[in-house]
Design a protein around this motif. Structure first.
Motif, PDB file in Angstrom:
ATOM      1  N   LEU A  44      -7.473  -1.942  -4.856  1.00  0.00           N
ATOM      2  CA  LEU A  44      -6.036  -1.940  -4.586  1.00  0.00           C
ATOM      3  C   LEU A  44      -5.254  -1.279  -5.712  1.00  0.00           C
ATOM      4  O   LEU A  44      -5.740  -1.147  -6.833  1.00  0.00           O
ATOM      5  CB  LEU A  44      -5.538  -3.367  -4.366  1.00  0.00           C
ATOM      6  N   TRP A  45      -4.012  -0.896  -5.387  1.00  0.00           N
ATOM      7  CA  TRP A  45      -3.103  -0.265  -6.342  1.00  0.00           C
ATOM      8  C   TRP A  45      -1.891  -1.150  -6.556  1.00  0.00           C
ATOM      9  O   TRP A  45      -1.432  -1.852  -5.655  1.00  0.00           O
ATOM     10  CB  TRP A  45      -2.683   1.119  -5.845  1.00  0.00           C
ATOM     11  N   ARG A  46      -1.351  -1.085  -7.753  1.00  0.00           N
ATOM     12  CA  ARG A  46      -0.332  -2.045  -8.163  1.00  0.00           C
ATOM     13  C   ARG A  46       0.959  -1.931  -7.360  1.00  0.00           C
ATOM     14  O   ARG A  46       1.528  -2.948  -6.956  1.00  0.00           O
ATOM     15  CB  ARG A  46      -0.028  -1.889  -9.651  1.00  0.00           C
ATOM     16  N   ALA A  47       1.469  -0.730  -7.162  1.00  0.00           N
ATOM     17  CA  ALA A  47       2.789  -0.589  -6.537  1.00  0.00           C
ATOM     18  C   ALA A  47       2.846  -1.212  -5.141  1.00  0.00           C
ATOM     19  O   ALA A  47       3.734  -2.024  -4.858  1.00  0.00           O
ATOM     20  CB  ALA A  47       3.213   0.872  -6.513  1.00  0.00           C
ATOM     21  N   PRO A  48       1.933  -0.875  -4.233  1.00  0.00           N
ATOM     22  CA  PRO A  48       1.995  -1.517  -2.920  1.00  0.00           C
ATOM     23  C   PRO A  48       1.712  -3.007  -2.960  1.00  0.00           C
ATOM     24  O   PRO A  48       2.263  -3.772  -2.154  1.00  0.00           O
ATOM     25  CB  PRO A  48       0.948  -0.760  -2.092  1.00  0.00           C
ATOM     26  N   VAL A  49       0.871  -3.438  -3.894  1.00  0.00           N
ATOM     27  CA  VAL A  49       0.612  -4.873  -4.035  1.00  0.00           C
ATOM     28  C   VAL A  49       1.860  -5.594  -4.531  1.00  0.00           C
ATOM     29  O   VAL A  49       2.222  -6.668  -4.019  1.00  0.00           O
ATOM     30  CB  VAL A  49      -0.580  -5.113  -4.988  1.00  0.00           C
ATOM     31  N   GLN A  50       2.542  -5.009  -5.487  1.00  0.00           N
ATOM     32  CA  GLN A  50       3.781  -5.615  -5.984  1.00  0.00           C
ATOM     33  C   GLN A  50       4.823  -5.707  -4.871  1.00  0.00           C
ATOM     34  O   GLN A  50       5.527  -6.714  -4.739  1.00  0.00           O
ATOM     35  CB  GLN A  50       4.331  -4.800  -7.159  1.00  0.00           C
ATOM     36  N   GLU A  51       4.917  -4.651  -4.078  1.00  0.00           N
ATOM     37  CA  GLU A  51       5.896  -4.641  -2.993  1.00  0.00           C
ATOM     38  C   GLU A  51       5.587  -5.720  -1.956  1.00  0.00           C
ATOM     39  O   GLU A  51       6.488  -6.383  -1.446  1.00  0.00           O
ATOM     40  CB  GLU A  51       5.921  -3.262  -2.331  1.00  0.00           C
ATOM     41  N   TYR A  52       4.308  -5.901  -1.674  1.00  0.00           N
ATOM     42  CA  TYR A  52       3.885  -6.890  -0.670  1.00  0.00           C
ATOM     43  C   TYR A  52       3.914  -8.307  -1.241  1.00  0.00           C
ATOM     44  O   TYR A  52       4.119  -9.284  -0.516  1.00  0.00           O
ATOM     45  CB  TYR A  52       2.475  -6.536  -0.196  1.00  0.00           C
ATOM     46  N   GLY A  53       3.689  -8.391  -2.552  1.00  0.00           N
ATOM     47  CA  GLY A  53       3.576  -9.682  -3.223  1.00  0.00           C
ATOM     48  C   GLY A  53       2.133  -9.939  -3.600  1.00  0.00           C
ATOM     49  O   GLY A  53       1.249  -9.884  -2.731  1.00  0.00           O
ATOM     50  N   VAL A  54       1.888 -10.194  -4.882  1.00  0.00           N
ATOM     51  CA  VAL A  54       0.512 -10.331  -5.356  1.00  0.00           C
ATOM     52  C   VAL A  54      -0.198 -11.481  -4.655  1.00  0.00           C
ATOM     53  O   VAL A  54      -1.314 -11.317  -4.124  1.00  0.00           O
ATOM     54  CB  VAL A  54       0.485 -10.526  -6.886  1.00  0.00           C
ATOM     55  N   GLU A  55       0.397 -12.644  -4.645  1.00  0.00           N
ATOM     56  CA  GLU A  55      -0.252 -13.798  -4.026  1.00  0.00           C
ATOM     57  C   GLU A  55      -0.475 -13.572  -2.539  1.00  0.00           C
ATOM     58  O   GLU A  55      -1.550 -13.875  -2.001  1.00  0.00           O
ATOM     59  CB  GLU A  55       0.603 -15.045  -4.254  1.00  0.00           C
ATOM     60  N   ARG A  56       0.525 -13.004  -1.895  1.00  0.00           N
ATOM     61  CA  ARG A  56       0.423 -12.748  -0.462  1.00  0.00           C
ATOM     62  C   ARG A  56      -0.658 -11.706  -0.177  1.00  0.00           C
ATOM     63  O   ARG A  56      -1.433 -11.837   0.778  1.00  0.00           O
ATOM     64  CB  ARG A  56       1.786 -12.257   0.034  1.00  0.00           C
ATOM     65  N   ALA A  57      -0.721 -10.669  -1.020  1.00  0.00           N
ATOM     66  CA  ALA A  57      -1.746  -9.639  -0.837  1.00  0.00           C
ATOM     67  C   ALA A  57      -3.145 -10.216  -1.038  1.00  0.00           C
ATOM     68  O   ALA A  57      -4.075  -9.903  -0.277  1.00  0.00           O
ATOM     69  CB  ALA A  57      -1.509  -8.483  -1.803  1.00  0.00           C
ATOM     70  N   GLY A  58      -3.306 -11.037  -2.069  1.00  0.00           N
ATOM     71  CA  GLY A  58      -4.602 -11.655  -2.301  1.00  0.00           C
ATOM     72  C   GLY A  58      -5.039 -12.512  -1.130  1.00  0.00           C
ATOM     73  O   GLY A  58      -6.211 -12.479  -0.710  1.00  0.00           O
ATOM     74  N   GLN A  59      -4.115 -13.267  -0.562  1.00  0.00           N
ATOM     75  CA  GLN A  59      -4.451 -14.119   0.585  1.00  0.00           C
ATOM     76  C   GLN A  59      -4.782 -13.280   1.808  1.00  0.00           C
ATOM     77  O   GLN A  59      -5.695 -13.612   2.574  1.00  0.00           O
ATOM     78  CB  GLN A  59      -3.287 -15.065   0.888  1.00  0.00           C
ATOM     79  N   LEU A  60      -4.044 -12.175   1.988  1.00  0.00           N
ATOM     80  CA  LEU A  60      -4.331 -11.276   3.112  1.00  0.00           C
ATOM     81  C   LEU A  60      -5.753 -10.748   3.035  1.00  0.00           C
ATOM     82  O   LEU A  60      -6.481 -10.722   4.045  1.00  0.00           O
ATOM     83  CB  LEU A  60      -3.333 -10.114   3.100  1.00  0.00           C
ATOM     84  N   MET A  61      -6.181 -10.323   1.866  1.00  0.00           N
ATOM     85  CA  MET A  61      -7.526  -9.797   1.719  1.00  0.00           C
ATOM     86  C   MET A  61      -8.569 -10.891   1.971  1.00  0.00           C
ATOM     87  O   MET A  61      -9.572 -10.663   2.660  1.00  0.00           O
ATOM     88  CB  MET A  61      -7.714  -9.212   0.314  1.00  0.00           C
ATOM     89  N   LYS A  62      -8.323 -12.080   1.452  1.00  0.00           N
ATOM     90  CA  LYS A  62      -9.260 -13.187   1.678  1.00  0.00           C
ATOM     91  C   LYS A  62      -9.364 -13.522   3.155  1.00  0.00           C
ATOM     92  O   LYS A  62     -10.463 -13.732   3.695  1.00  0.00           O
ATOM     93  CB  LYS A  62      -8.807 -14.413   0.890  1.00  0.00           C
ATOM     94  N   ASP A  63      -8.227 -13.597   3.826  1.00  0.00           N
ATOM     95  CA  ASP A  63      -8.231 -13.939   5.250  1.00  0.00           C
ATOM     96  C   ASP A  63      -8.960 -12.891   6.079  1.00  0.00           C
ATOM     97  O   ASP A  63      -9.543 -13.205   7.128  1.00  0.00           O
ATOM     98  CB  ASP A  63      -6.797 -14.082   5.758  1.00  0.00           C
ATOM     99  N   ALA A  64      -8.937 -11.637   5.613  1.00  0.00           N
ATOM    100  CA  ALA A  64      -9.629 -10.563   6.321  1.00  0.00           C
ATOM    101  C   ALA A  64     -11.098 -10.453   5.930  1.00  0.00           C
ATOM    102  O   ALA A  64     -11.811  -9.586   6.436  1.00  0.00           O
ATOM    103  CB  ALA A  64      -8.926  -9.235   6.041  1.00  0.00           C
ATOM    104  N   GLY A  65     -11.537 -11.312   5.009  1.00  0.00           N
ATOM    105  CA  GLY A  65     -12.919 -11.272   4.555  1.00  0.00           C
ATOM    106  C   GLY A  65     -13.213 -10.141   3.607  1.00  0.00           C
ATOM    107  O   GLY A  65     -14.377  -9.741   3.437  1.00  0.00           O
ATOM    108  N   LEU A  66     -12.179  -9.623   2.929  1.00  0.00           N
ATOM    109  CA  LEU A  66     -12.338  -8.491   2.026  1.00  0.00           C
ATOM    110  C   LEU A  66     -12.369  -8.947   0.572  1.00  0.00           C
ATOM    111  O   LEU A  66     -11.566  -9.786   0.165  1.00  0.00           O
ATOM    112  CB  LEU A  66     -11.197  -7.496   2.210  1.00  0.00           C
ATOM    113  N   THR A  67     -13.264  -8.374  -0.194  1.00  0.00           N
ATOM    114  CA  THR A  67     -13.339  -8.592  -1.629  1.00  0.00           C
ATOM    115  C   THR A  67     -12.595  -7.473  -2.335  1.00  0.00           C
ATOM    116  O   THR A  67     -12.811  -6.289  -2.042  1.00  0.00           O
ATOM    117  CB  THR A  67     -14.805  -8.608  -2.101  1.00  0.00           C
ATOM    118  N   VAL A  68     -11.722  -7.816  -3.256  1.00  0.00           N
ATOM    119  CA  VAL A  68     -11.006  -6.813  -4.036  1.00  0.00           C
ATOM    120  C   VAL A  68     -11.871  -6.443  -5.238  1.00  0.00           C
ATOM    121  O   VAL A  68     -12.156  -7.276  -6.098  1.00  0.00           O
ATOM    122  CB  VAL A  68      -9.631  -7.334  -4.497  1.00  0.00           C
TER     123      VAL A  68
END
Length: 277
Positions: A37-61
């Protein structure tokens, strides 16, 4: 999931046209279980929210891009860079990735001292590495092709990156082996072995070298198989050096960005199987 895709990680910038939810959905459809992942889109989406999205999708960052730009001579600029890198470490930890990729920075305006710039990077690493380790994050110094030495990265070879990293414990600072940036260097096999012996290969990235380069050389990376990089040979080298981590495809290419993102994700998976396995 195709077991041969189990090591593949798709770097977000390869399909920057996709939102984070679209990226997660496209990776799941293509059978890709890892993302960088890249910082700018993660910051825009929200770090915690982005991390949860990846976990819910079964994705490892597998990594966060990017920290770095540590060559400033002005004390205020240096302090701002250190603060930004600490924030990047915190974001990486929030995404549950253990790797923050560092692009070291180019020469400050009017400065011609490459060696001095690298020493300033080492000084900054000395401050940042313990902070990162406390948060479970490793710093990965990425050498960039010499054409970027003036404005983006005074660290141009794996040897130079390792000279910096080896001043610190391997669990704190390692290197990125990016095929696009180092394929041309005949010292790469020996330096990969050196990095592996020290446990310092923290990231392995793929993009192809195609010519002629575009006017904006930053976006000149090619889709796997479109250029002259021998990905299988380099993969054999990093694996022989003990690397067992993800293989991240990171391509900056306006042609790919103009296409349907889901199609590009599927193509990356197919090209990876064809050219890197």
């Amino acid at each position: 999931m195709n077991t041969e895709l189990s090591c593949l990680s798709l770097n977000q910038e390869t399909v920057r046209q996709l939102s984070l939810p679209e990226l997660a959905e496209s990776c799941a459809t293509a059978g890709i279980g890892r993302v960088g992942l890249w910082r700018a889109p993660v910051q825009e989406y929200g770090v915690e929210r982005a991390g949860q999205l990846m976990k819910d999708a079964g994705l490892t960052v597998t990594s966060l891009c990017r920290g770095g730009f540590l060559t400033a001579t002005d004390p205020a600029d240096r302090a701002r860079a250190l603060d930004d890198n600490r924030a990047a470490v915190d974001e990486a930890a929030g995404l549950s990735t253990d790797t923050l990729v560092l692009v070291s920075g180019g020469l400050p305006a009017g400065d011609k001292d490459l060696y001095g710039a690298r020493e300033r990077i080492a000084d900054a690493l000395g401050e940042l590495a313990p902070y990162a380790q406390e948060r479970g994050v490793r710093l990965a110094v990425e050498p960039l092709h010499p054409m970027f030495a003036s404005d983006r990265c005074v660290v141009s070879t794996l040897s130079q990156a390792l000279d910096l990293a080896e001043r610190f414990p391997a669990e704190q600072v390692g290197v990125v082996v990016d095929a696009y940036h180092v394929w041309w260097d005949d010292q790469v096999p020996a330096q990969i072995a050196r990095a592996g012996a020290g446990g310092r290969i923290h990231s392995f990235q793929l993009a192809d070298w195609i010519t002629p380069l575009p006017a904006g050389v930053l976006v000149g990376r090619g889709q796997l198989g479109d250029g002259c990089v021998d990905f299988r040979a380099m993969r054999r080298q990093v694996e022989a050096a003990g690397f067992t981590g993800p293989i991240e495809v990171e391509i900056f290419n306006e042609g790919l960005w103009a296409r349907d993102g889901a199609d590009v994700v599927a193509e990356v998976a197919a090209r990876y199987l064809e050219h890197a396995c």
